[in-house]
Design an enzyme around this catalytic site. Structure first.
Site, PDB file in Angstrom:
ATOM      1  N   ASP A  29       0.778  -1.016   0.057  1.00 49.59           N
ATOM      2  CA  ASP A  29       0.029  -0.082  -0.012  1.00 49.59           C
ATOM      3  C   ASP A  29       0.836   1.269  -0.063  1.00 49.59           C
ATOM      4  O   ASP A  29       1.767   1.168   0.728  1.00 49.59           O
ATOM      5  CB  ASP A  29      -0.986   0.021   1.320  1.00 49.59           C
ATOM      6  CG  ASP A  29      -2.079   1.019   0.959  1.00 49.59           C
ATOM      7  OD1 ASP A  29      -3.301   0.412   1.003  1.00 49.59           O
ATOM      8  OD2 ASP A  29      -1.792   2.326   1.139  1.00 49.59           O
ATOM      9  N   ASN A  86     -13.004  -3.367   2.898  1.00 52.46           N
ATOM     10  CA  ASN A  86     -13.873  -2.355   3.179  1.00 52.46           C
ATOM     11  C   ASN A  86     -14.704  -2.612   2.010  1.00 52.46           C
ATOM     12  O   ASN A  86     -14.627  -2.565   0.759  1.00 52.46           O
ATOM     13  CB  ASN A  86     -13.066  -1.138   3.001  1.00 52.46           C
ATOM     14  CG  ASN A  86     -12.007  -0.795   4.162  1.00 52.46           C
ATOM     15  OD1 ASN A  86     -12.238  -1.478   5.193  1.00 52.46           O
ATOM     16  ND2 ASN A  86     -11.082  -0.393   4.040  1.00 52.46           N
ATOM     17  N   GLY A  92     -15.614   2.317   4.157  1.00 56.52           N
ATOM     18  CA  GLY A  92     -14.229   2.953   4.152  1.00 56.52           C
ATOM     19  C   GLY A  92     -13.741   2.573   2.775  1.00 56.52           C
ATOM     20  O   GLY A  92     -12.602   2.817   2.446  1.00 56.52           O
ATOM     21  N   HIS A  99     -10.141  -5.403  -3.139  1.00 58.87           N
ATOM     22  CA  HIS A  99      -8.938  -5.795  -2.756  1.00 58.87           C
ATOM     23  C   HIS A  99      -8.921  -6.174  -1.166  1.00 58.87           C
ATOM     24  O   HIS A  99      -9.920  -5.579  -0.537  1.00 58.87           O
ATOM     25  CB  HIS A  99      -8.085  -4.533  -2.900  1.00 58.87           C
ATOM     26  CG  HIS A  99      -8.549  -3.326  -2.246  1.00 58.87           C
ATOM     27  ND1 HIS A  99      -9.636  -2.545  -2.958  1.00 58.87           N
ATOM     28  CD2 HIS A  99      -8.656  -2.585  -1.228  1.00 58.87           C
ATOM     29  CE1 HIS A  99     -10.198  -1.527  -2.417  1.00 58.87           C
ATOM     30  NE2 HIS A  99      -9.521  -1.408  -1.281  1.00 58.87           N
ATOM     31  N   HIS A 101      -7.094  -6.040   2.141  1.00 56.68           N
ATOM     32  CA  HIS A 101      -5.993  -5.654   2.705  1.00 56.68           C
ATOM     33  C   HIS A 101      -5.130  -6.532   3.836  1.00 56.68           C
ATOM     34  O   HIS A 101      -6.077  -7.291   4.540  1.00 56.68           O
ATOM     35  CB  HIS A 101      -6.328  -4.445   4.097  1.00 56.68           C
ATOM     36  CG  HIS A 101      -6.881  -3.210   3.132  1.00 56.68           C
ATOM     37  ND1 HIS A 101      -6.108  -2.086   2.942  1.00 56.68           N
ATOM     38  CD2 HIS A 101      -8.115  -2.900   2.626  1.00 56.68           C
ATOM     39  CE1 HIS A 101      -6.982  -0.863   2.457  1.00 56.68           C
ATOM     40  NE2 HIS A 101      -7.988  -1.740   2.040  1.00 56.68           N
TER      41      HIS A 101
HETATM   42  P1  5GP Z   1      -9.952   1.087   0.322  1.00 54.11           P
HETATM   43  O1  5GP Z   1     -10.121   2.507   1.098  1.00 54.11           O
HETATM   44  O2  5GP Z   1     -10.655   1.375  -0.918  1.00 54.11           O
HETATM   45  O3  5GP Z   1     -10.183  -0.004   0.994  1.00 54.11           O
HETATM   46  O4  5GP Z   1      -8.206   0.946   0.092  1.00 54.11           O
HETATM   47  C1  5GP Z   1      -7.675   1.580  -0.942  1.00 54.11           C
HETATM   48  C2  5GP Z   1      -6.235   1.456  -0.588  1.00 54.11           C
HETATM   49  O5  5GP Z   1      -5.471   1.742  -1.642  1.00 54.11           O
HETATM   50  C3  5GP Z   1      -5.766   2.647   0.591  1.00 54.11           C
HETATM   51  O6  5GP Z   1      -5.131   1.904   1.495  1.00 54.11           O
HETATM   52  C4  5GP Z   1      -4.829   3.281  -0.199  1.00 54.11           C
HETATM   53  O7  5GP Z   1      -3.730   3.937   0.355  1.00 54.11           O
HETATM   54  C5  5GP Z   1      -4.391   2.578  -1.485  1.00 54.11           C
HETATM   55  N1  5GP Z   1      -4.018   2.920  -2.528  1.00 54.11           N
HETATM   56  C6  5GP Z   1      -4.553   4.161  -3.240  1.00 54.11           C
HETATM   57  N2  5GP Z   1      -3.887   4.298  -4.341  1.00 54.11           N
HETATM   58  C7  5GP Z   1      -2.860   3.626  -4.531  1.00 54.11           C
HETATM   59  C8  5GP Z   1      -1.800   3.634  -5.487  1.00 54.11           C
HETATM   60  O8  5GP Z   1      -1.778   4.380  -6.323  1.00 54.11           O
HETATM   61  N3  5GP Z   1      -0.747   2.450  -5.094  1.00 54.11           N
HETATM   62  C9  5GP Z   1      -0.984   1.843  -3.945  1.00 54.11           C
HETATM   63  N4  5GP Z   1       0.137   1.131  -3.955  1.00 54.11           N
HETATM   64  N5  5GP Z   1      -1.884   2.006  -3.072  1.00 54.11           N
HETATM   65  C10 5GP Z   1      -2.963   2.844  -3.433  1.00 54.11           C
END
Ligand code: 5GP
Length: 113
Positions: A29, A86, A92, A99, A101
């Protein structure tokens, strides 16, 4: 329009890759919330777990098994880790491409915020 994760899968933007196979990619991340914070992402464009269907059962299982394998590879098998998905606004979710985490490397509080 492609999500940021689809663009990473398609190698249009870079990411630090922890694992890749024919069905998924695992990347570190960009904004880690723990010493280990990896995202396990299916290559098939499932928006979120709430949008998955029975046809996605095998992919969903593969994501969990891969997350556990990556946790082991990154040294978390003994200390423990957490898997989080999420879903939607209150969950969130910020990227509408499923995805998992993988978080670890420190004690994680419960309940989450
Ligand atoms: P969500 O909030 O949708 O569950 O998680 C999205 C995750 O993607 C977040 O933890 C955020 O930091 C990560 N993220 C967003 N854009 C990028 C990116 O361009 N590269 C990487 N490696 N992670 C990303």
């Amino acid at each position: 329009m492609k999500t940021i994760f689809q663009r990473i899968i398609d190698r249009e933007i870079p990411a630090k890759i922890a694992h890749e196979d024919e069905r998924c990619i695992a990347i570190h991340d960009v904004n880690p919330q723990a010493p280990v914070h990896v995202l396990v992402i299916p290559k098939s464009p499932i928006a979120r777990v709430g949008a998955a269907t029975a046809d996605d059962s095998s992919t969903l299982g593969h994501l969990l098994l891969t997350a556990a394998a990556v946790a082991k590879k990154l040294g978390l098998a003994e200390s423990g880790f957490r898997l989080v998905i999420n879903n939607g606004q209150d969950g969130g979710e910020t990227v509408p491409h499923l995805h998992v985490h993988l978080l670890g490397g420190r004690p994680l509080a419960w309940p989450p915020g």
